[in-house]
Design a protein around this motif. Structure first.
Motif, PDB file in Angstrom:
ATOM      1  N   GLU A   1       0.839  -1.191   0.000  1.00  0.00           N
ATOM      2  CA  GLU A   1       0.000   0.000   0.000  1.00  0.00           C
ATOM      3  C   GLU A   1       0.881   1.250   0.000  1.00  0.00           C
ATOM      4  O   GLU A   1       1.925   1.278   0.648  1.00  0.00           O
ATOM      5  CB  GLU A   1      -0.895   0.020   1.244  1.00  0.00           C
TER       6      GLU A   1
ATOM      7  N   THR B   1      -0.590   1.235   7.242  1.00  0.00           N
ATOM      8  CA  THR B   1      -1.689   1.334   6.287  1.00  0.00           C
ATOM      9  C   THR B   1      -2.729   2.267   6.891  1.00  0.00           C
ATOM     10  O   THR B   1      -2.723   2.504   8.101  1.00  0.00           O
ATOM     11  CB  THR B   1      -2.327  -0.043   6.008  1.00  0.00           C
ATOM     12  N   TYR B   2      -3.592   2.792   6.048  1.00  0.00           N
ATOM     13  CA  TYR B   2      -4.572   3.745   6.566  1.00  0.00           C
ATOM     14  C   TYR B   2      -5.847   3.689   5.751  1.00  0.00           C
ATOM     15  O   TYR B   2      -5.868   3.201   4.616  1.00  0.00           O
ATOM     16  CB  TYR B   2      -4.004   5.174   6.539  1.00  0.00           C
ATOM     17  N   LYS B   3      -6.909   4.213   6.339  1.00  0.00           N
ATOM     18  CA  LYS B   3      -8.164   4.402   5.628  1.00  0.00           C
ATOM     19  C   LYS B   3      -8.886   5.586   6.264  1.00  0.00           C
ATOM     20  O   LYS B   3      -8.684   5.906   7.449  1.00  0.00           O
ATOM     21  CB  LYS B   3      -9.037   3.146   5.677  1.00  0.00           C
TER      22      LYS B   3
END
Length: 676
Positions: free
Chosen positions: A383, A649-651
């Motif tokens: 990612e 990771t991120y959202k």
């Protein structure tokens, strides 16, 4: 398993952290094989590996280098992968097509942790691997400390093959624990066999016993001999070493120094005798033996003279020049030695070759001359963790921007780009600052496109805290038909995440039906830029009254009236800035978890807790909420804190109100930027 030496072409990945000396080792290997007349160096800019302009400018590997040579009649292809953690995706793409890997590291226990992501990837992919401890002549400290540190980052048992021999504080040679021979290093010359010094015999015997103990864990017959203190035959030891290595049960550890050619020949002999045949790797990835030609693309290059080249591993069958693969005709089959290529009529199973002019083929694709061949597994995709906003320095270059970027992405699929509607920016995404600046350098060097970069804008929004009723009138008379629109609206805040709602409560035809959509259009038009200068969200607008004129009213007049009502009413609704909050999962070795907690707190983050990272021994995953504005350079500081191993990771999670001095500064800066 057969005890005969493996046959046929084989491919070996050279991987290791930046500064481990992979390029120097590759030069030593190629020179020992007779593939080069003299050894090149990165400093002089004449190394076979890292021959590209970007690599030489930075004095570091920046992309895959392929070098095929012959050693004692066996064809070996070395795939030299870049060492920077930001270029790990290039390594993962390459590992899909190798028979084994040599992990190159320095003789420094404090740097062992940097191997962790690479060793884990090899374990997950089931690839046989051996460790080559480079720069052994500059080692400081006991080799046992180094092995202990390396074992902490390897989920597979390490087996020390070479025991260093010391001359004072300097490593002067080694003992091959399998053959029980001792060697003294000679700079740029073959090592000399010497009698083992008496003072080293006890430590060598202990190291050999430890090696046999590890091998005995996988062989009952050997275990019986070890327990009875019976010395096994050398051929039995070699057989166990080979079988266990090929099955991924052990990681052999060899010593040497690529700069002085020490240990290079022994490494080559180990690779020649122990790296499994290509059919073993083919079975691992799911290719069944057949006459059908099956290959897989490991890397794509766009070259100024040869055009597009697809570096591919041939898994089965014979790949001939001119054959049609996936509806694309191969225009050239080439063996590579760095920047040099040699044309050949065909390539057989096991070879890694460059294929010309496959314009529609991308990295990772499975190629075949048959129609029903299933796609082979691709490398796991990382990612993106870093972004840059880019724009051409010359406005005339805007037209060729997208085409040049598409080629850069074709060469490096871990890079992506997107036009972000919310901020009106073209954003480049990848694995770090070095990674994206390399992409910008390629735009300049290959396509003559110079770009300016900046930190991407944060897509702030705004909302309101209270409601208001507002009257808006647009009246204009300039001869002939005039313009007239009159509306009464109610503006109210909505719960966070609701978006926008428009309601029509007109009764008695105060505003004719055909003009109501125009009022909504005017309202929506205003919401693109609210009182603070940002798009407005989570608001409802109700049209409940108005007036019209039979002659002068029009859709445009009512659209303008709706916008006027919003522009006069919204500043009275206590507008508030909203900043995007991300849910971030930060993965680090657990010794760094306290530092990560401090890092999150220092960036206005909210810690949610941490858990063990699934499948990773000694790693944690820290969960947190972080403002998007604090995440831009997070990866830079995170890697600095964790010896280059940390990632995240991120959202998107939510929009959250931001007030006070920081909010005022953001609004003031935005208004200054938009005023120009």
């Amino acid at each position: 398993m057969s005890e005969s030496k493996p046959q046929g072409p084989r491919s070996i990945a050279l991987i290791g952290p930046y500064t481990s000396g992979k390029t120097t080792l590759l030069e030593s290997l190629l020179h020992a094989c007779g593939a080069t007349g003299r050894k090149g160096t990165m400093k002089d800019g004449n190394a076979v590996g890292d021959h590209g302009q970007e690599a030489r400018e930075r004095q570091m590997g920046t992309e895959l280098n392929v070098a095929t040579c012959s050693f004692m009649g066996d064809q070996l292809t070395f795939l030299d992968c870049p060492g920077s953690i930001e270029l790990l995706q290039e390594t993962l793409n390459t590992l899909v097509g190798v028979d084994a890997a040599v992990v190159v590291c320095e003789a420094d226990p404090s740097k062992a942790l940097a191997l962790s992501p690479m060793l884990k990837a090899l374990e997950d992919m089931g690839i046989p691997r051996m460790l080559f401890v480079n720069k052994i002549d500059k080692a400081a400290g006991a080799v046992s400390d180094l092995i202990d540190a390396l074992q902490q980052v390897s989920g597979t048992p390490l087996v020390l093959r070479h025991m260093p021999l010391l001359d004072g504080e300097t490593v002067a040679g080694y003992v091959d624990l399998a053959s029980e021979r001792s060697y003294v290093y000679r700079s740029h010359e073959p090592s000399e066999v010497r009698e083992l010094p008496d003072e080293a015999k006890d430590s060598v015997e202990a190291a050999r016993y430890q090696m046999l103990e590890t091998l005995a864990d996988f062989d009952d017959a050997l275990m019986e001999k070890v327990l009875e203190e019976e010395s096994p035959e050398k051929q039995e030891v070699y057989r166990n070493l080979t079988q266990d290595f090929q099955q991924g049960l052990i990681v052999p550890v060899l010593l040497g120094a690529g700069e002085t050619d020490n240990g290079t020949f022994r490494l080559l002999k180990a690779l020649r005798h122990e790296v499994p045949e290509a059919s073993v790797a083919a079975e691992r990835v799911g290719v069944k033996p057949a006459g059908t030609c099956v290959a897989q693309v490991l890397k794509t290059f766009h070259t100024p003279h040869a055009g597009k080249l697809s570096v591919a591993r041939v898994w089965s069958g014979t790949l001939k020049d001119g054959v049609t693969l996936n509806d694309s005709r191969v225009a050239g089959v080439m063996q590579l030695l760095g920047a040099n290529s040699t044309k050949q009529a065909e390539a057989v199973a096991g070879e890694v070759v460059a294929l010309g002019r496959l314009e529609e083929i991308t990295t990772g694709m499975t190629l075949s001359d048959a129609k029903d061949v299933a796609a082979l597994p691709r490398a796991p995709q990382l990612e993106p963790v870093y972004q840059l906003a880019i724009r051409p320095e010359k406005r005339d270059d805007e037209v060729k921007m997208s085409g040049a970027l598409a080629r850069v992405v074709d060469e490096d699929p871990s890079i992506s780009f997107e036009h972000v509607e919310a901020t009106h920016e073209l954003v480049l995404r990848g694995q770090g600052d070095i990674h994206l600046k390399l992409a910008c350098d390629r735009l300049r060097n290959k396509y003559g496109l110079s770009v300016a970069t900046s930190s991407p804008k944060v897509p702030y929004k705004e909302a309101i805290r209270k409601g208001v009723q507002q009257h808006g009138r647009h009246k204009k008379q300039s001869g002939g038909h005039g313009q007239f629109g009159d509306v009464h609206i109610e503006i109210k805040p909505l719960p966070r995440g609701s978006g926008f709602a428009f309601e029509d409560k007109i009764v008695g035809g105060a505003v004719p039906r055909q003009y109501i959509p125009a009022v909504e259009a005017g309202v929506r038009d205003y919401l693109n830029k609210g009182p603070l200068g940002f798009p407005v969200v989570d608001v409802s607008v109700t049209l409940y009254d108005g007036q019209y004129h039979n002659v002068d009213s029009s859709e445009m007049a009512f659209k303008t009236a709706g916008r006027i009502a919003m522009s006069e009413g919204m500043p009275q609704c206590q507008p508030v800035l909203l900043e995007p909050i991300l849910h971030v999962e930060i993965a680090v070795p657990n010794e760094f978890t306290p530092k990560v907690n401090q890092l999150v707190s220092s960036r206005r983050g909210q810690l949610l807790g941490f858990d063990a990272r699934e499948g990773w021994r000694g790693w944690d995953v820290v969960n947190a909420h972080l403002p998007q504005s604090e995440v831009h350079d997070l990866i830079v500081e995170l890697r600095s804190l964790t010896q280059g191993t940390g990632t995240y990771t991120y959202k998107f999670d939510r929009l959250q109100e931001l007030s006070g001095r920081l909010a005022d500064d953001i609004v003031a800066q935005h208004q200054e930027e938009t005023a120009h």
